[in-house]
Design a protein around this motif. Structure first.
Motif, PDB file in Angstrom:
ATOM      1  N   PHE A  88      -7.775  -2.037 -45.011  1.00  0.00           N
ATOM      2  CA  PHE A  88      -6.624  -1.199 -45.348  1.00  0.00           C
ATOM      3  C   PHE A  88      -6.943   0.272 -45.118  1.00  0.00           C
ATOM      4  CE2 PHE A  88      -4.084   1.455 -48.103  1.00  0.00           C
ATOM      5  CZ  PHE A  88      -2.809   0.926 -47.962  1.00  0.00           C
ATOM      6  N   GLN A  89      -8.097   0.719 -45.650  1.00  0.00           N
ATOM      7  CA  GLN A  89      -8.484   2.127 -45.533  1.00  0.00           C
ATOM      8  C   GLN A  89      -8.632   2.539 -44.069  1.00  0.00           C
ATOM      9  OE1 GLN A  89      -8.756   4.569 -47.549  1.00  0.00           O
ATOM     10  NE2 GLN A  89     -10.414   5.977 -46.982  1.00  0.00           N
ATOM     11  N   LEU A  90      -9.266   1.696 -43.261  1.00  0.00           N
ATOM     12  CA  LEU A  90      -9.469   2.017 -41.852  1.00  0.00           C
ATOM     13  C   LEU A  90      -8.138   2.101 -41.106  1.00  0.00           C
ATOM     14  CD1 LEU A  90     -12.632  -0.043 -40.814  1.00  0.00           C
ATOM     15  CD2 LEU A  90     -12.434   2.445 -41.022  1.00  0.00           C
ATOM     16  N   LEU A  91      -7.277   1.117 -41.316  1.00  0.00           N
ATOM     17  CA  LEU A  91      -5.998   1.109 -40.607  1.00  0.00           C
ATOM     18  C   LEU A  91      -5.083   2.238 -41.068  1.00  0.00           C
ATOM     19  CD1 LEU A  91      -5.162  -2.717 -40.474  1.00  0.00           C
ATOM     20  CD2 LEU A  91      -5.968  -1.268 -38.613  1.00  0.00           C
ATOM     21  N   TYR A  92      -5.183   2.588 -42.343  1.00  0.00           N
ATOM     22  CA  TYR A  92      -4.301   3.629 -42.897  1.00  0.00           C
ATOM     23  C   TYR A  92      -4.753   5.032 -42.494  1.00  0.00           C
ATOM     24  CZ  TYR A  92      -1.565   6.286 -46.313  1.00  0.00           C
ATOM     25  OH  TYR A  92      -0.712   7.177 -46.924  1.00  0.00           O
ATOM     26  N   THR A  93      -6.062   5.228 -42.311  1.00  0.00           N
ATOM     27  CA  THR A  93      -6.583   6.583 -42.093  1.00  0.00           C
ATOM     28  C   THR A  93      -7.069   6.852 -40.669  1.00  0.00           C
ATOM     29  OG1 THR A  93      -8.814   5.929 -42.812  1.00  0.00           O
ATOM     30  CG2 THR A  93      -7.302   6.760 -44.499  1.00  0.00           C
ATOM     31  N   THR A  94      -7.367   5.796 -39.888  1.00  0.00           N
ATOM     32  CA  THR A  94      -7.928   6.006 -38.553  1.00  0.00           C
ATOM     33  C   THR A  94      -6.834   6.294 -37.533  1.00  0.00           C
ATOM     34  OG1 THR A  94      -9.726   4.448 -39.068  1.00  0.00           O
ATOM     35  CG2 THR A  94      -9.404   5.016 -36.753  1.00  0.00           C
ATOM     36  N   GLU A  95      -7.048   7.351 -36.765  1.00  0.00           N
ATOM     37  CA  GLU A  95      -6.116   7.696 -35.689  1.00  0.00           C
ATOM     38  C   GLU A  95      -6.296   6.703 -34.540  1.00  0.00           C
ATOM     39  OE1 GLU A  95      -3.783   9.932 -35.425  1.00  0.00           O
ATOM     40  OE2 GLU A  95      -4.088  11.071 -37.270  1.00  0.00           O
ATOM     41  N   ILE A  96      -5.276   5.898 -34.298  1.00  0.00           N
ATOM     42  CA  ILE A  96      -5.345   4.903 -33.235  1.00  0.00           C
ATOM     43  C   ILE A  96      -4.113   5.058 -32.355  1.00  0.00           C
ATOM     44  CG2 ILE A  96      -5.495   2.452 -32.662  1.00  0.00           C
ATOM     45  CD1 ILE A  96      -6.643   1.933 -35.416  1.00  0.00           C
ATOM     46  N   ALA A 156      -0.699  -1.947 -44.315  1.00  0.00           N
ATOM     47  CA  ALA A 156      -1.385  -0.697 -43.967  1.00  0.00           C
ATOM     48  C   ALA A 156      -0.743  -0.029 -42.752  1.00  0.00           C
ATOM     49  CB  ALA A 156      -2.866  -0.965 -43.702  1.00  0.00           C
ATOM     50  N   LEU A 157      -0.444  -0.830 -41.736  1.00  0.00           N
ATOM     51  CA  LEU A 157       0.169  -0.279 -40.521  1.00  0.00           C
ATOM     52  C   LEU A 157       1.571   0.261 -40.805  1.00  0.00           C
ATOM     53  CD1 LEU A 157      -0.948  -2.927 -37.863  1.00  0.00           C
ATOM     54  CD2 LEU A 157      -1.828  -0.606 -38.169  1.00  0.00           C
ATOM     55  N   SER A 158       2.312  -0.420 -41.667  1.00  0.00           N
ATOM     56  CA  SER A 158       3.668   0.027 -42.000  1.00  0.00           C
ATOM     57  C   SER A 158       3.637   1.339 -42.788  1.00  0.00           C
ATOM     58  CB  SER A 158       4.393  -1.047 -42.825  1.00  0.00           C
ATOM     59  OG  SER A 158       4.536  -2.234 -42.074  1.00  0.00           O
ATOM     60  N   LEU A 159       2.750   1.412 -43.780  1.00  0.00           N
ATOM     61  CA  LEU A 159       2.646   2.635 -44.579  1.00  0.00           C
ATOM     62  C   LEU A 159       2.244   3.820 -43.708  1.00  0.00           C
ATOM     63  CD1 LEU A 159       0.906   1.300 -47.823  1.00  0.00           C
ATOM     64  CD2 LEU A 159       3.292   1.972 -47.546  1.00  0.00           C
ATOM     65  N   ARG A 160       1.319   3.579 -42.788  1.00  0.00           N
ATOM     66  CA  ARG A 160       0.900   4.651 -41.887  1.00  0.00           C
ATOM     67  C   ARG A 160       2.029   5.020 -40.926  1.00  0.00           C
ATOM     68  NH1 ARG A 160      -3.373   7.355 -39.963  1.00  0.00           N
ATOM     69  NH2 ARG A 160      -3.299   7.962 -37.768  1.00  0.00           N
ATOM     70  N   GLY A 161       2.695   3.999 -40.385  1.00  0.00           N
ATOM     71  CA  GLY A 161       3.759   4.238 -39.416  1.00  0.00           C
ATOM     72  C   GLY A 161       4.911   5.032 -39.989  1.00  0.00           C
ATOM     73  N   PHE A 162       5.224   4.797 -41.260  1.00  0.00           N
ATOM     74  CA  PHE A 162       6.326   5.511 -41.907  1.00  0.00           C
ATOM     75  C   PHE A 162       5.863   6.716 -42.730  1.00  0.00           C
ATOM     76  CE2 PHE A 162       8.179   1.252 -41.254  1.00  0.00           C
ATOM     77  CZ  PHE A 162       9.352   1.607 -40.599  1.00  0.00           C
ATOM     78  N   ASN A 163       4.580   7.075 -42.565  1.00  0.00           N
ATOM     79  CA  ASN A 163       4.006   8.241 -43.244  1.00  0.00           C
ATOM     80  C   ASN A 163       4.219   8.210 -44.760  1.00  0.00           C
ATOM     81  OD1 ASN A 163       3.083   9.594 -40.839  1.00  0.00           O
ATOM     82  ND2 ASN A 163       5.228  10.107 -40.419  1.00  0.00           N
ATOM     83  N   ALA A 171       2.892   8.256 -48.341  1.00  0.00           N
ATOM     84  CA  ALA A 171       1.703   8.729 -49.047  1.00  0.00           C
ATOM     85  C   ALA A 171       1.346   7.770 -50.180  1.00  0.00           C
ATOM     86  CB  ALA A 171       1.940  10.132 -49.607  1.00  0.00           C
ATOM     87  N   ILE A 172       0.068   7.471 -50.307  1.00  0.00           N
ATOM     88  CA  ILE A 172      -0.397   6.585 -51.373  1.00  0.00           C
ATOM     89  C   ILE A 172      -0.860   7.450 -52.546  1.00  0.00           C
ATOM     90  CG2 ILE A 172      -2.102   4.837 -52.024  1.00  0.00           C
ATOM     91  CD1 ILE A 172      -2.158   3.952 -49.134  1.00  0.00           C
ATOM     92  N   PRO A 173      -0.373   7.193 -53.753  1.00  0.00           N
ATOM     93  CA  PRO A 173      -0.763   8.000 -54.921  1.00  0.00           C
ATOM     94  C   PRO A 173      -2.279   8.000 -55.118  1.00  0.00           C
ATOM     95  CG  PRO A 173       1.062   6.543 -55.447  1.00  0.00           C
ATOM     96  CD  PRO A 173       0.576   6.131 -54.096  1.00  0.00           C
ATOM     97  N   GLN A 174      -2.809   9.113 -55.582  1.00  0.00           N
ATOM     98  CA  GLN A 174      -4.253   9.239 -55.756  1.00  0.00           C
ATOM     99  C   GLN A 174      -4.843   8.172 -56.684  1.00  0.00           C
ATOM    100  OE1 GLN A 174      -5.594  12.958 -57.379  1.00  0.00           O
ATOM    101  NE2 GLN A 174      -7.701  12.664 -56.716  1.00  0.00           N
ATOM    102  N   PRO A 175      -4.183   7.829 -57.818  1.00  0.00           N
ATOM    103  CA  PRO A 175      -4.758   6.791 -58.692  1.00  0.00           C
ATOM    104  C   PRO A 175      -4.929   5.439 -57.987  1.00  0.00           C
ATOM    105  CG  PRO A 175      -3.065   8.016 -59.856  1.00  0.00           C
ATOM    106  CD  PRO A 175      -2.971   8.430 -58.416  1.00  0.00           C
ATOM    107  N   VAL A 176      -4.174   5.225 -56.902  1.00  0.00           N
ATOM    108  CA  VAL A 176      -4.305   3.979 -56.136  1.00  0.00           C
ATOM    109  C   VAL A 176      -5.319   4.155 -55.001  1.00  0.00           C
ATOM    110  CG1 VAL A 176      -3.108   2.310 -54.670  1.00  0.00           C
ATOM    111  CG2 VAL A 176      -1.948   3.279 -56.672  1.00  0.00           C
TER     112      VAL A 176
END
Length: 314
Positions: free
Chosen positions: A50-58, A174-181, A183-188
């Motif tokens: 999840f972290q890699l797909l959400y944060t890595t520029e691909i 992960a891809l959907s959250l990244r694609g639609f920009n 933001a994931i809350p810090q506590p999560v």
């Protein structure tokens, strides 16, 4: 020789030390491999993915190039395996176990740290490895489960097992959250980062524990089969990958460092998932374990050679 030793000491030895610690812990304390596997499978690995797909520029082009490579690479591997399976006259269970031992390679807990070390944390090569890890996470949890159960009757349970795999859901989320920009809350996000940072060390320790739990002596009747598996994974695999990279480069063009990352990614040993599938579904578990153990052992040399040749020709 100096370059060869440098690669061995900076890329392979660090991972081998952590794996070795896992073997020592297993011999000393008899750790529960199933608990460790479940922690990796249901917690650390999904968080890492999840972290890699959400944060890595691909980029879309890189995804297309990598998936084209994987499609051709696995197709050619499958053809070679089927030829061997038919020549050897394997029974269905052994055929499926041989396929899994070659097609499923350790792109996560071996491939990710290897990529980070071999390419000095280059974000482009990491993106390549993330795409490969994503694919190699999906295939064992779908085709792999089907493969070891295709000759059995209870296919309803097989599909139930496939759809219980967390990685199937983590990737599109992960891809959907990244694609639609989104933001994931810090506590999560903070707990996800904790689990992400724990993945590589825990995964390598788990691999060591699994290897320490195996019978280190190979049975005479299994020498040929395990040798075939190891040769196909560690030697034929990178050769086929180099050929496919050549074809993909002719077709769509590849940056040299991307081509190098694709070849190195194909050189890693058999995935632990092949053992987990074999144990879970009672499908040639001894052969699967021996294949993982010896491919991991021999990869200390073969992976070093592959990196050396790639850098010499890069």
């Amino acid at each position: 020789m100096t370059i060869f030793l440098h690669i061995l000491l900076t890329n392979i030895v660090p991972m081998s030390i952590v794996i070795g610690l896992g073997i020592i812990l297993q011999k000393a304390f008899s750790l529960d491999i199933k608990t460790l596997s479940k922690l990796n499978f249901y917690l650390f690995s999904p968080a890492f993915m999840f972290q890699l797909l959400y944060t890595t520029e691909i980029s879309g082009s890189l995804v297309g190039q990598t998936l084209l490579f994987l499609l051709l690479f696995m197709f050619l591997q499958y053809i070679v395996i089927e030829i061997i399976v038919r020549l050897r006259g394997y029974k269905p269970s052994m055929s499926s176990s041989m396929r899994n031992s070659v097609l499923f390679y350790n792109s996560a807990n071996y491939g990710i740290p290897l990529n980070q070390l071999a390419f000095a944390g280059n974000p482009l090569t990491l993106a390549v490895q993330v795409i490969i890890m994503m694919t190699q996470s999906l295939i064992p949890n779908t085709y792999g489960i089907y493969n070891v159960n295709a000759h059995k009757a209870d296919m309803k349970q097989v599909w139930k097992t496939i759809f219980s795999m967390p990685i199937i859901y983590v990737i599109p989320v992960a891809l959907s959250l990244r694609g639609f920009n989104v933001a994931i809350p810090q506590p999560v996000m903070v707990p996800i980062e904790y689990l992400y940072n724990a993945f590589i060390g825990t995964a390598l320790i788990t691999l060591g524990v699994q290897l320490g739990n195996m019978n280190w002596k190979i049975k005479k009747e299994q020498i040929i089969d395990v040798s075939i598996s190891n040769v196909l994974r560690l030697i034929v695999g990178p050769l086929l990958a180099a050929f496919v990279v050549f074809l993909v480069d002719l077709a769509v063009g590849l940056e040299p460092i991307v081509a190098a990352a694709l070849i190195v990614s194909s050189a890693v040993p058999t995935s632990l998932s092949s053992v987990l599938l074999a144990v879970e579904f009672d499908n040639e578990p001894e052969f699967a374990s021996q294949s993982v153990f010896f491919s991991t052992l021999f990869s200390i040399i073969t992976v070093t050679v592959v990196i050396f040749l790639v850098q010499m020709n890069g």
